[in-house]
Design an enzyme around this catalytic site. Structure first.
Site, PDB file in Angstrom:
ATOM      1  N   ARG A  10      21.507  -8.037  67.347  1.00  0.00           N
ATOM      2  CA  ARG A  10      22.417  -7.529  66.303  1.00  0.00           C
ATOM      3  C   ARG A  10      22.080  -8.098  64.917  1.00  0.00           C
ATOM      4  O   ARG A  10      22.967  -8.328  64.093  1.00  0.00           O
ATOM      5  CB  ARG A  10      23.878  -7.834  66.646  1.00  0.00           C
ATOM      6  CG  ARG A  10      24.421  -7.119  67.855  1.00  0.00           C
ATOM      7  CD  ARG A  10      25.903  -7.384  68.004  1.00  0.00           C
ATOM      8  NE  ARG A  10      26.172  -8.780  68.293  1.00  0.00           N
ATOM      9  CZ  ARG A  10      27.352  -9.376  68.186  1.00  0.00           C
ATOM     10  NH1 ARG A  10      28.397  -8.676  67.784  1.00  0.00           N
ATOM     11  NH2 ARG A  10      27.523 -10.649  68.470  1.00  0.00           N
ATOM     12  N   GLU A  11      20.783  -8.301  64.663  1.00  0.00           N
ATOM     13  CA  GLU A  11      20.380  -8.869  63.380  1.00  0.00           C
ATOM     14  C   GLU A  11      20.846  -8.011  62.201  1.00  0.00           C
ATOM     15  O   GLU A  11      21.256  -8.538  61.160  1.00  0.00           O
ATOM     16  CB  GLU A  11      18.853  -9.025  63.331  1.00  0.00           C
ATOM     17  CG  GLU A  11      18.297 -10.074  64.270  1.00  0.00           C
ATOM     18  CD  GLU A  11      17.994  -9.552  65.670  1.00  0.00           C
ATOM     19  OE1 GLU A  11      17.318 -10.248  66.433  1.00  0.00           O
ATOM     20  OE2 GLU A  11      18.453  -8.427  65.997  1.00  0.00           O
TER      21      GLU A  11
ATOM     22  N   LYS B 263      23.472  -6.119  61.875  1.00  0.00           N
ATOM     23  CA  LYS B 263      24.903  -6.343  61.621  1.00  0.00           C
ATOM     24  C   LYS B 263      25.101  -7.585  60.752  1.00  0.00           C
ATOM     25  O   LYS B 263      25.832  -7.552  59.750  1.00  0.00           O
ATOM     26  CB  LYS B 263      25.634  -6.514  62.951  1.00  0.00           C
ATOM     27  CG  LYS B 263      27.063  -7.039  62.846  1.00  0.00           C
ATOM     28  CD  LYS B 263      27.625  -7.362  64.229  1.00  0.00           C
ATOM     29  CE  LYS B 263      28.982  -8.046  64.128  1.00  0.00           C
ATOM     30  NZ  LYS B 263      30.032  -7.150  63.608  1.00  0.00           N
TER      31      LYS B 263
ATOM     32  N   ASP C 130      46.541   3.307  74.827  1.00  0.00           N
ATOM     33  CA  ASP C 130      45.599   3.897  73.882  1.00  0.00           C
ATOM     34  C   ASP C 130      44.617   4.836  74.571  1.00  0.00           C
ATOM     35  O   ASP C 130      43.970   4.458  75.559  1.00  0.00           O
ATOM     36  CB  ASP C 130      44.808   2.797  73.169  1.00  0.00           C
ATOM     37  CG  ASP C 130      45.669   2.005  72.200  1.00  0.00           C
ATOM     38  OD1 ASP C 130      46.676   2.546  71.734  1.00  0.00           O
ATOM     39  OD2 ASP C 130      45.322   0.840  71.911  1.00  0.00           O
TER      40      ASP C 130
ATOM     41  N   GLU D 109      36.195  12.089  73.724  1.00  0.00           N
ATOM     42  CA  GLU D 109      34.807  11.678  73.559  1.00  0.00           C
ATOM     43  C   GLU D 109      33.851  12.381  74.514  1.00  0.00           C
ATOM     44  O   GLU D 109      32.747  12.765  74.126  1.00  0.00           O
ATOM     45  CB  GLU D 109      34.676  10.170  73.741  1.00  0.00           C
ATOM     46  CG  GLU D 109      33.292   9.673  73.405  1.00  0.00           C
ATOM     47  CD  GLU D 109      33.292   8.200  73.124  1.00  0.00           C
ATOM     48  OE1 GLU D 109      32.631   7.473  73.858  1.00  0.00           O
ATOM     49  OE2 GLU D 109      33.972   7.782  72.172  1.00  0.00           O
TER      50      GLU D 109
ATOM     51  N   GLU E 141      44.663   8.504  63.768  1.00  0.00           N
ATOM     52  CA  GLU E 141      43.883   8.251  62.554  1.00  0.00           C
ATOM     53  C   GLU E 141      44.033   9.461  61.655  1.00  0.00           C
ATOM     54  O   GLU E 141      43.866  10.596  62.091  1.00  0.00           O
ATOM     55  CB  GLU E 141      42.413   8.020  62.916  1.00  0.00           C
ATOM     56  CG  GLU E 141      41.458   8.051  61.741  1.00  0.00           C
ATOM     57  CD  GLU E 141      40.842   9.426  61.558  1.00  0.00           C
ATOM     58  OE1 GLU E 141      40.681   9.838  60.392  1.00  0.00           O
ATOM     59  OE2 GLU E 141      40.513  10.088  62.555  1.00  0.00           O
TER      60      GLU E 141
ATOM     61  N   HIS F 188      39.013   0.637  57.994  1.00  0.00           N
ATOM     62  CA  HIS F 188      37.596   0.283  57.921  1.00  0.00           C
ATOM     63  C   HIS F 188      37.122   0.050  56.497  1.00  0.00           C
ATOM     64  O   HIS F 188      35.945  -0.187  56.266  1.00  0.00           O
ATOM     65  CB  HIS F 188      36.759   1.374  58.589  1.00  0.00           C
ATOM     66  CG  HIS F 188      37.074   1.516  60.043  1.00  0.00           C
ATOM     67  ND1 HIS F 188      36.865   0.500  60.942  1.00  0.00           N
ATOM     68  CD2 HIS F 188      37.610   2.541  60.761  1.00  0.00           C
ATOM     69  CE1 HIS F 188      37.246   0.888  62.145  1.00  0.00           C
ATOM     70  NE2 HIS F 188      37.709   2.113  62.054  1.00  0.00           N
TER      71      HIS F 188
END
Length: 752
Positions: free
Chosen positions: A14-15, A17, A597, A603, A663, A692
């Site tokens: 995850r570099e 990120k 939730d 999806e 949302e 976000h």
């Protein structure tokens, strides 16, 4: 030959990120960020070269989102953002918003990428949109790779996919006067790559696997007919994925593409299309036989069977073995997993292992002699051992087993009497910011550096603090903050039987947000209470109602990697049963509001409308199974985010929940009309601010938004809440906005 549609861009650990977040926080310089990006790209290319991949993608890298990259490249950037002269700052403002130096810019909306857990940023196209080549990113990355001795195939998003998935305001995307300038940009790009010496350019058109209309087919003929006249020596690949192209197969093969990429995992009908209509002798076929959406080993015999059938219609020399879609959707490499069950590891393949699978399948396919390949024999033995254990008691089929009584109209009256909430009740979705000390303590506990008692004491102190904060600002329905949870799905996977949890199986969900999907490998059972103790403790600290927060069965299913021989509807029902046990235990402890939730309900919704009913039938049945038997006075909430809910509200109404939070702010409240016009009865909470984005939303702005909501939704039906959970934000970003949200709700109440 072997091809990869796209590769994970986050890096082995995850570099990406860490560098992007460091840049946003001012801890990483621009030069450091750009160097890290170059180093990651180089590593990705060399790794693919090491495994003998012939068609290695470039321009599949992104600092945040490839859809946003494409919009920026085409010049589809609102004028307001151009005030930021620095290219990276402007780009990240589109992704995250920008609020300083007197400038206040909101982030772009975000939606799910087809039926995956990847989210893309949605630009808006208007009559004022002026397409022009505005970024040299594709050419820069091509040159970088060539400097390393690798001639890549640059990847571009297709015109139809871009136009259909972008938001449109006052424009007809099929009008040639609108898109002809965009065509000129695509032609210019191909000319650049011709000059640069690119052998192949890949154009991704995943939208072709969806239901298409005559005007879509007409656009394809006009746009690509004109574009391909300008391709020069560079060969153009049309890449599709996530399904079959039944609606446009004949039109596509008649166009002057040099290669066609077909998904033979999710698009099984593609093989039938080739057998029925044939395949042009002047084109390459990129056969997507290695699954880019799941982490299980390829069954070599199944893949070879498909390839042998293809070979009846396409010469072997024109078949290129490929991943079914981009490997962006799976973790990076198994070599970072040193704690997995040894029985499970042989069944898994992450992105790096899938490169090896391509090489081994090619060797078997071209040789024709399976027996001489040890890896084939080992693979065959592996899959012969698979026997799904579905020994659990078969779920009852009687419809009344899943109907909650009394009906919603009666329940909601009982609940209002029991809860005594004001109108426009305020709440949050569930999670509060996971501060560095929370993550550090969780790590120490997992490493055995602190005792269970010390860990639980720490979590309870955090709960006490967040309850106090919520009471101080005046929220009406509180939450316990979810400090004990690393992720809304991974947490449940860790605490239920049947799951396998990876150590570094990170997958990009959006931007810098990465998740570690658990792997469902066995039957699912509940071995202990999951959330009850912490939520019960939170409720003991306040007289206000505290929501019990659970993740629903369909979301757990859809955000996990599921063994491919396990029927999803059966797994969903197993999950429903264990979540139901938790719901009933929370109810026994006096928790009056329970939120289940289902953020990922849509999806895995099939992309073809003809297949929707089957999916909704079992998905909604699983959710209703969780709620069956709950007392009328217990209020059941659910939360949904970042999908196109507008078209499916009547199906969502079948879930028969009491309150739904959606949302909405990040999607500019386009959902409000749909709520009003649908059969949905539930009370609703369209999110009032985008979680976000780090921007602090003023009271006045939220008052206007509530007023706008009240024009569409009755005041006794409306809840006030954020878009989503607050876990990924910082306290200094969200706490002021939460305070403003409560003040805004109170000000609107005064007017009534």
């Amino acid at each position: 030959m072997k091809s990869v549609v796209g590769f994970p861009r986050i890096g082995p650990q995850r570099e990406l990120k860490n560098y992007v977040e460091g840049y946003l926080e001012g801890k990483v310089k621009k030069e450091e960020l750009e160097k890290a990006a170059r180093d990651l790209r180089k590593y990705h290319w060399l790794l693919q070269k090491e495994y003998g991949i012939d068609l290695i993608p470039s321009n599949d890298f992104s600092f945040y989102d490839h859809f946003l990259d494409h919009a920026v490249m085409l010049g589809a950037v609102p004028a307001a953002y151009r005030i930021l002269e620095d290219e990276i700052d402007c780009y990240l403002a589109l992704a995250k918003g920008y609020q300083r130096d007197g400038i206040d810019l909101k982030a772009l909306p975000m939606k799910k990428w087809f039926f995956t857990n990847y989210h893309y940023l949605v630009p808006t196209l208007t009559a004022d949109t002026e397409f022009k080549l505005s970024s040299d990113k594709p050419f820069t990355e091509f040159k970088e790779a060539w400097h390393e001795g690798i001639k890549t195939k640059p990847v571009l998003l297709g015109a139809l996919t871009f136009l259909k998935l972008a938001r449109k305001t006052g424009v007809d995307i099929y009008n040639k006067h609108f898109w002809e300038k965009m065509l000129e940009v695509y032609i210019e790009i191909l000319c650049h790559f011709n000059t640069a010496g690119a052998d192949f350019v890949q154009i991704d058109e995943p939208v072709l696997v969806m239901d298409l209309e005559e005007r879509d087919r007409r656009f394809l003929k006009e746009f690509y007919g004109a574009l391909l006249k300008n391709k020069g020596k560079t060969r153009v690949i049309l890449q599709t994925y996530f399904g079959d192209i039944r609606d446009v197969y004949q039109e596509i093969v008649s166009l002057d593409f040099d290669a066609l990429g077909l998904d033979l995992v999710d698009g099984k009908l593609n093989l039938e299309l080739i057998s029925q209509y044939g395949f042009p002798e002047d084109k390459l076929l990129l056969a997507g036989i290695v699954n880019g959406r799941n982490v299980f080993r390829n069954n070599y015999q199944t893949s070879i069977d498909i390839l042998q059938k293809l070979a009846h219609y396409v010469d072997k020399g024109r078949i290129v073995l490929s991943t079914s879609c981009s490997l962006l959707l799976v973790p990076y490499s198994l070599k970072y997993e040193n704690e997995l069950d040894e029985k499970v590891v042989p069944y898994l393949a992450f992105a790096e292992e899938k490169l090896q699978e391509l090489s081994e399948i090619e060797e078997i396919f071209l040789s024709g002699d399976f027996s001489k390949h040890s890896f084939y024999l080992k693979n065959a033995e592996l899959w012969n051992l698979v026997a799904t254990d579905q020994s659990g008691e078969k779920e009852k089929e009687e419809e009344n087993e899943y109907i909650r009584v009394p009906a919603w109209e009666e329940r909601i009256k009982v609940q209002k009497e029991a809860l005594q909430l004001p109108f426009l009740p305020t709440t949050t979705i569930g999670s509060f910011p996971q501060t560095p000390d929370v993550r550090a303590m969780r790590g120490r506990f997992k490493r055995g550096e602190v005792t269970k008692e010390e860990y639980e004491s720490f979590i309870k102190a955090k709960i006490e603090r967040v309850i106090k904060f919520q009471e101080e600002i005046g929220l009406d329905v509180l939450v316990h903050g979810e400090y004990e949870r690393n992720d809304m799905v991974e947490f449940f996977g860790e605490n239920l039987e049947g799951f396998v949890i990876t150590k570094n199986g990170w997958v990009q969900s959006y931007g810098t947000r990465c998740v570690k999907p658990p792997i469902i490998f066995y039957d699912i059972k509940r071995k202990k209470k999951l959330t009850v103790d912490y939520i019960k403790y939170a409720q003991s600290l306040t007289s206000k109602p505290v929501k019990g927060i659970l993740t629903g069965p369909v979301t757990i299913l859809n955000w996990s990697f599921v063994r491919e021989d396990m029927p999803p509807d059966r797994v969903a029902m197993q999950l429903a049963q264990v979540i139901k046990e938790e719901v009933l235990d929370l109810e026994k402890e006096g928790i009056k509001i329970i939120q289940i939730d289902e953020a990922a309900l849509l999806e895995k919704l099939p992309l073809r409308k003809s297949e929707h009913k089957t999916y909704f039938d079992w998905a909604i049945k699983a959710f209703k199974a969780v709620c069956a038997g709950v007392k009328p006075q217990t209020q059941i909430h659910t939360h949904m985010c970042y999908s196109n809910f507008d078209d499916y509200l009547d199906e969502i109404a079948r879930m028969d929940v009491d309150v739904i939070t959606f949302e909405a702010a990040k999607s500019d409240f386009t959902l409000l009309d749909g709520i009003r016009e649908s059969s949905l009865q539930a009370e609703v909470g369209p999110g009032i601010f985008d979680v976000h984005s780090p921007r602090i939303v003023p009271v006045e702005e939220m008052e206007k938004l509530i007023t706008r909501m009240l024009e569409k939704i009755e005041k006794d039906r409306l809840w006030i809440n954020p878009d989503c959970g607050l876990k990924t934000r910082k306290e200094e970003e969200v706490f002021p906005t939460l305070k403003n949200m409560v003040v805004a709700a109170r000000e609107i109440r005064k007017k009534f």
